[in-house]
Design an enzyme around this catalytic site. Sequence first.
Site, mmCIF file in Angstrom:
data_model
loop_
_atom_site.group_PDB
_atom_site.id
_atom_site.type_symbol
_atom_site.label_atom_id
_atom_site.label_comp_id
_atom_site.label_asym_id
_atom_site.label_seq_id
_atom_site.Cartn_x
_atom_site.Cartn_y
_atom_site.Cartn_z
ATOM 1 N N SER A 12 0.868 -1.169 0.000
ATOM 2 C CA SER A 12 0.000 0.000 0.000
ATOM 3 C C SER A 12 0.903 1.217 0.000
ATOM 4 O O SER A 12 2.083 1.133 0.323
ATOM 5 C CB SER A 12 -0.917 0.001 1.225
ATOM 6 N N THR A 13 0.370 2.364 -0.335
ATOM 7 C CA THR A 13 1.184 3.571 -0.378
ATOM 8 C C THR A 13 1.662 3.954 1.017
ATOM 9 O O THR A 13 2.583 4.723 1.166
ATOM 10 C CB THR A 13 0.390 4.750 -0.989
#
Length: 190
Positions: A12-13
């Site tokens: 995920s970012t």
Amino acid sequence: MGYEKVGYARTSTLDQTAGLAAQERELCAAGCERVFVEQVSSVDLTAREKLEEAIAYVREGDTLVVTKLDRLARSVAHLLELLDRINAKGASLLILDMGIDTGTPTGKLMLTMLGGVAEFERAIMLERQREGIAKAKAEGKYKGRKPTARAKASEVLDLHKTGKGATEIAEEVGIGRASVYRILRDAESA
């Protein structure tokens, strides 16, 4: 033409790039000749372009390789949908940390069994949740989820009066843009 191992890595970012680099190293060590990499949340399925590219890239006899199951799918239903697409191309899926290879009969069986167990656990959990809610309602203890956005309506309206836009208001107040629009719409119709 030989068969190819194709890697897919995702974080995920919010994750650090070190996690992504570790996945890439594992995939290369597993013999992946090409690795598709992206930083995107698992819940935002529309933005998973590299996963789509990886599935489009695999050919008959190839193997799509991931380090962990949660890097690939967000639910059993999503996993089975992806697996159907991979199988339809004549390719297989290898999950390194579980040692599951759907190119083998045992691997297919194990993944199907794990999927079934996960689905069963989820159904049991939801049933218990419904029973708990019904009991709490019967005892007058269940009030439902507190409406967080509507509780901030006056703050939203005050910020809107200062000329701020919905996105800016949503970020400042800590609610979704759709909630901001709903509050403004409700205020106009009142």
